[in-house]
Design an enzyme around this catalytic site. Sequence first.
Site: not given
Length: 167
Positions: A10-11, A49, A75, A131, A141
């Site tokens: 994740d970024g 990302e 994501d 999420h 995250d």
Amino acid sequence: MFEKIYIYTDGSCINNPGPGGCASIVKVNSYKRKILKAGFYYTTNNRMELMAVIFSLKYLLKINKFFSSINIFTDSCYLYNGITNWIYMWKKKNWKNSNNKLIKNIDLWLILYNLSFFLKEKIKWNLIKAHSGHIYNEECDKIALLSAKKPTCIDLYYPFSICKNKI
């Protein structure tokens, strides 16, 4: 021994563009785990990302093991669509988009292309909903956001003149 690799990435970016962080969790055969993270003073969410995956693939090459498969979970629709679909057209068009301009984040896309090309037979890309309660995505995250809040790195490409003024 051939190992199965699971990578969750994740970024994050505060005031996109602004301070950003990236994080990945690399799991080997579902049990060993390595967390990779970095915080940048000035960047974008999309760059973070991409960086999360780049850090992970570089780490895999560094540990020099035999992999039977590499499952990457993201994501980011930008990352997922870029690496599974758009990248072939970009390469064919000399890394230009439909407006005949160089693609954004070309420096990172070239690195990711080369890393994934080297391992492409083994990589499976997976797009997951952000999420949505996925434990490793949620952890990445949180780590990425914490990294963005305590940056230590300079993103030399985006855009360096602004980055210098922000530090």
